[in-house]
Design a protein around this motif. Structure first.
Motif, PDB file in Angstrom:
ATOM      1  N   LYS A  40      33.404 -19.808   5.898  1.00  0.00           N
ATOM      2  CA  LYS A  40      33.081 -18.724   7.184  1.00  0.00           C
ATOM      3  C   LYS A  40      34.349 -18.062   7.449  1.00  0.00           C
ATOM      4  O   LYS A  40      34.231 -16.632   7.448  1.00  0.00           O
ATOM      5  N   ARG A  41      35.398 -18.810   7.851  1.00  0.00           N
ATOM      6  CA  ARG A  41      36.389 -18.164   8.194  1.00  0.00           C
ATOM      7  C   ARG A  41      37.100 -17.237   7.419  1.00  0.00           C
ATOM      8  O   ARG A  41      37.735 -15.969   7.525  1.00  0.00           O
ATOM      9  N   GLU A  45      38.452 -11.819   5.358  1.00  0.00           N
ATOM     10  CA  GLU A  45      38.630 -10.798   4.107  1.00  0.00           C
ATOM     11  C   GLU A  45      37.957  -9.249   4.759  1.00  0.00           C
ATOM     12  O   GLU A  45      38.409  -8.182   4.454  1.00  0.00           O
ATOM     13  N   THR A  46      36.773  -9.611   5.404  1.00  0.00           N
ATOM     14  CA  THR A  46      36.465  -8.155   6.425  1.00  0.00           C
ATOM     15  C   THR A  46      37.588  -7.781   7.401  1.00  0.00           C
ATOM     16  O   THR A  46      37.636  -6.400   7.093  1.00  0.00           O
ATOM     17  N   GLU A  47      38.153  -8.399   8.223  1.00  0.00           N
ATOM     18  CA  GLU A  47      39.241  -8.046   8.789  1.00  0.00           C
ATOM     19  C   GLU A  47      40.381  -7.221   7.805  1.00  0.00           C
ATOM     20  O   GLU A  47      40.677  -6.162   8.350  1.00  0.00           O
ATOM     21  N   ASN A  48      40.477  -7.641   6.747  1.00  0.00           N
ATOM     22  CA  ASN A  48      41.770  -7.254   5.761  1.00  0.00           C
ATOM     23  C   ASN A  48      41.140  -5.953   5.246  1.00  0.00           C
ATOM     24  O   ASN A  48      42.012  -4.952   5.184  1.00  0.00           O
ATOM     25  N   THR A  49      39.971  -5.726   5.036  1.00  0.00           N
ATOM     26  CA  THR A  49      39.307  -4.822   4.290  1.00  0.00           C
ATOM     27  C   THR A  49      39.411  -3.412   5.392  1.00  0.00           C
ATOM     28  O   THR A  49      39.734  -2.427   5.023  1.00  0.00           O
ATOM     29  N   ASN A  74      41.664  -0.089   5.358  1.00  0.00           N
ATOM     30  CA  ASN A  74      41.160   1.246   5.343  1.00  0.00           C
ATOM     31  C   ASN A  74      41.685   2.084   6.401  1.00  0.00           C
ATOM     32  O   ASN A  74      42.038   3.388   6.386  1.00  0.00           O
ATOM     33  N   LYS A  75      42.063   1.555   7.645  1.00  0.00           N
ATOM     34  CA  LYS A  75      42.938   2.112   8.452  1.00  0.00           C
ATOM     35  C   LYS A  75      44.025   2.537   8.150  1.00  0.00           C
ATOM     36  O   LYS A  75      44.463   3.806   8.566  1.00  0.00           O
ATOM     37  N   VAL A  76      45.087   1.849   7.550  1.00  0.00           N
ATOM     38  CA  VAL A  76      46.217   2.235   6.798  1.00  0.00           C
ATOM     39  C   VAL A  76      46.156   3.227   6.030  1.00  0.00           C
ATOM     40  O   VAL A  76      46.771   4.219   5.827  1.00  0.00           O
TER      41      VAL A  76
END
Length: 304
Positions: free
Chosen positions: A171-172, A177-181, A185-187
């Protein structure tokens, strides 16, 4: 001392622990069938079930139907009921679901056990006819239950806890992985905005070529071969030294704390794992009752 099971007479086990934990003990018997009972334990409960199934078997026998033969495979993982020829598993009774087991002291052939069905959660009484080894089969089931209970206490809980930890880590990892994606996208959005700003700041019809030695942020890319490069900047001065990375830094370049699987919180675990653990604890806590009793109480039973 708290026993995992109870029986009227204490008898010595007849099989080695390895035979039941690494293999299984096979027995051949005739399967009279199974019927639902209201209680998980009790001599009267199994006596009524045996009478009912014997009567039904006599009717089928009068119609020309033979009592089916089965093979029993007893181990610490349960009691399997198989077709002796095809080896197809007809029933798989886990030991923590078996609450009562008894054999007929007058017939020496009839034995029975009560098992809670995994799908309907109803208590079913299974009745068998063996060749003068009903007591041995009953004691074998009792020994397998005792070994399974000990194994559960020693490693069963740890195994389930390991599955919980794995579920928490999975789960972690998914959250990271969601945070990394999202960060990627922000970068990417920042890079696109920077390109648009540079194009608008340039004279009309011309775009200032960017030096191949710098990236889109006008910075010299890092080279592991020459980390302390002395290449002067455009104004002729030396670049400031690269600060050494401190071992005490607890956050990554995005300001987030690095993931440590050993300090990960419990989290929400899949309900099937917890329910399985609770079910096994409840079954072993109830225990297995072994009894030798008398089932044949009328002339009809003696002709089975």
């Amino acid at each position: 001392m708290n026993r995992a099971f109870s029986r009227k007479k204490d008898k010595t086990w007849m099989h080695t622990p390895e035979a039941l934990s690494k293999h299984y003990i096979p027995y051949n018997a005739k399967f009279l069938g199974s019927t639902e009972v209201e209680q998980p334990k009790g001599t009267e409960v199994v006596r009524d079930a045996v009478r009912k199934l014997k009567f039904a078997r006599h009717i089928k026998k009068s119609e020309g139907q033979k009592t089916p033969k089965v093979e029993l495979q007893i181990s610490i993982y349960g009691v399997k009921i198989l077709d002796p020829k095809t080896k197809e598993v007809q029933h798989n009774c886990q030991l923590h679901r078996i609450s009562f087991c008894a054999d007929d002291k007058t017939d020496k052939r009839i034995f029975t056990f009560i098992c809670k069905d995994s799908e309907s959660n109803k208590h079913l009484c299974y009745v068998f006819d063996s060749e003068k080894c009903a007591e041995e089969i009953t004691l074998t089931i009792g020994q397998a239950f005792d070994l399974a209970y000990r194994k559960f206490l020693e490693s069963g809980g740890k195994d389930v806890e390991t599955r919980k930890q794995i579920a928490g880590l999975q789960k972690r990892i998914q959250e990271l992985e969601t945070e990394n994606t999202e960060l990627k996208n922000k970068v990417q959005d920042l890079e696109n905005q920077l390109r648009i700003t540079q194009v608008h700041a340039s004279p009309a019809g011309s775009v200032t070529p960017k030096s191949p030695s710098t990236d889109i942020f006008d910075m010299v890319p890092f080279s592991p071969i020459s980390p302390q490069s002395s290449t002067p900047t455009r104004n002729g001065t030396q670049p400031p030294p690269v600060p050494s990375r401190s071992a005490e830094i607890k956050r990554d370049l995005f300001g987030a704390e690095p993931f440590d699987p050993f300090s990960c919180g419990a989290g929400d675990f899949p309900p099937d794992i917890q329910s399985k653990l609770d079910e096994m604890q409840e079954g072993f806590k109830m225990g297995l009752t072994l009894e030798g009793t008398v089932f044949c109480l009328d002339p009809l039973d003696s002709r089975c």
